[in-house]
Design a protein around this motif. Structure first.
Motif, mmCIF file in Angstrom:
data_model
loop_
_atom_site.group_PDB
_atom_site.id
_atom_site.type_symbol
_atom_site.label_atom_id
_atom_site.label_comp_id
_atom_site.label_asym_id
_atom_site.label_seq_id
_atom_site.Cartn_x
_atom_site.Cartn_y
_atom_site.Cartn_z
ATOM 1 N N VAL A 66 13.106 46.465 -7.314
ATOM 2 C CA VAL A 66 11.734 46.890 -7.059
ATOM 3 C C VAL A 66 11.487 46.543 -5.595
ATOM 4 C CG1 VAL A 66 9.305 46.516 -7.593
ATOM 5 C CG2 VAL A 66 11.000 46.490 -9.436
ATOM 6 N N SER A 84 6.042 47.416 -10.992
ATOM 7 C CA SER A 84 6.696 48.709 -11.202
ATOM 8 C C SER A 84 6.341 49.381 -12.519
ATOM 9 C CB SER A 84 8.212 48.534 -11.148
ATOM 10 O OG SER A 84 8.660 47.784 -12.270
ATOM 11 N N VAL A 104 11.182 52.013 -7.062
ATOM 12 C CA VAL A 104 12.001 51.409 -8.109
ATOM 13 C C VAL A 104 13.348 52.110 -8.105
ATOM 14 C CG1 VAL A 104 12.192 50.876 -10.568
ATOM 15 C CG2 VAL A 104 9.938 50.930 -9.480
#
Length: 83
Positions: free
Chosen positions: A57, A50, A67
């Motif tokens: 995530v 992420s 995210v």
């Protein structure tokens, strides 16, 4: 991990993680849950994926990353459209 299944990195104490997990269950989306709280390798992998410290995530079947997704973002990414 299967390439055709959602993978969610999260933690039990995380409210957004619990909400995202509930959405996945409610919409019958198969997924693998990885708890990052006690697994440093999983923590590193979630940050690597992420670029952020935030969870959850969510790794999509096509390799895309979400995210801290909202329910609407999960729906847009994972539910078939009625086109």
């Amino acid at each position: 991990m299967s390439n055709n299944q959602v993978v969610m990195y999260g933690a039990e104490w995380c409210g957004d993680c619990r909400r995202a997990k509930a959405w996945l269950v409610r919409n019958a989306v198969p997924f693998t849950e990885i708890d990052v709280e006690h697994d440093e390798a999983a923590q590193r992998r979630a940050v690597e994926l992420s670029g952020r410290q935030n969870i959850p995530v969510v790794v999509l079947p096509d390799g895309g990353i979400l995210v801290e997704p909202t329910d609407a973002e999960l729906a847009a990414a994972l539910l078939p459209t009625n086109a």
